[in-house]
Design a protein around this motif. Structure first.
Motif: not given
Length: 291
Positions: A180-183, A201-204
């Motif tokens: 997950q990333v915040f920019l 966010v990725l939710d595999p």
């Protein structure tokens, strides 16, 4: 210095439990709850608010930490940005930790709280797009020990509001154990208010990508069609890589959905904001997929 002294507050109450704070608000309907006070004091100093009373939340220890609950993290609303920015929290919810570290200078991060960021609901609130992308849920405390749940997106969109005497007690966030990333982009160097921000966010487990764009509208925006489109391109059973062209197209898709045209020709400021959002979305997804 100011030439006009602000009107004195009538009373200050310092409860030590969440239910005591709710009872204090019920007893003083005109009182205002305050934790870090970073937004409240700015409003007072600007002459926009003259609270008749204050209910201080800083002594309520139960809302200043977090605990695990059925695959989720239950975050106290009194968590400060500084606390969320530490490595142990970053290992838990990386994007929220990154947003907390970007929330401003040290004095703001040391005082400002997660619950205050949500309750104030300023469009530039750094935690808000991350919470929207995580599909966080608020645990709201009410009179008589009542508790109810509100999706954070409902509160930010005004679909559900806090009732008189209610307080945000906790924020429940799923632990995805995935990148997950915040920019964010600011109008100047160093910590500052966001011109645009993204939480991704990725939710595999659900084979999904969730992204929320902040600061470009009164509330974080979720470009659902863009999410579904890019998720369909990802090989969730392999290395989860995408071609640069797909990343570029995703950024443009998100930007077009969140920064619509405003006239013909489109104003230069709108075009610049759209380019900014496109770059943030593309970079966020690229970093998440390569993690």
């Amino acid at each position: 210095m100011t030439t006009h002294a602000p009107q004195a507050t009538q009373s200050v109450t310092l409860p030590v439990t969440l239910d005591e704070a709710v009872a204090a608000l019920a007893a003083m309907p005109a009182a205002v709850p305050v934790a870090g006070g970073t937004d409240l004091m700015a409003a007072v100093n600007a002459g926009l608010l003259r609270p008749a009373g204050l209910v201080g939340l800083s002594r309520i220890s139960e809302i200043r930490g977090w605990q695990y609950q059925d695959g989720h993290a239950l975050l106290g609303a009194g968590l400060t940005h500084a606390r969320m920015g530490r490595p142990d929290f970053a290992a838990l919810i990386p994007a929220l930790a990154a947003a907390a570290r970007a929330a401003g200078p040290p004095q703001i991060r040391n005082a400002g709280t997660l619950g205050g960021n949500i309750a104030t609901a300023a469009p530039t609130g750094d935690a808000l797009p991350v919470l929207a992308a995580l599909e966080a849920v608020l645990i709201v405390a009410g009179p008589g020990g009542a508790r109810r749940e509100i999706p954070v997106s409902h509160l930010l969109a005004g679909r559900e509001m806090l009732r008189p005497g209610e307080l945000i007690g906790f924020v429940r966030v799923p632990l995805l154990h995935a990148p997950q990333v915040f920019l964010k982009a600011t109008g100047r160097t160093g910590p500052g208010r966001a011109v645009a921000s993204v939480g991704l966010v990725l939710d595999p487990a659900r084979r999904g990508v969730r992204i929320a764009v902040g600061a470009v509208a009164p509330m974080p925006l979720r470009p659902l069609e863009a999410e579904q489109w890019v998720a369909s391109l990802i090989d969730w059973d392999a290395d989860r890589r995408l071609a640069p062209e797909a990343l570029e197209a995703f950024g443009e898709y998100v930007a077009a959905a969140c920064v619509p045209d405003q006239g013909d020709p489109v104003p230069a400021g709108v075009l610049h904001l759209r380019r900014t959002v496109a770059v943030l979305a593309r970079r966020a997804l690229g970093r998440a997929l390569s993690s």
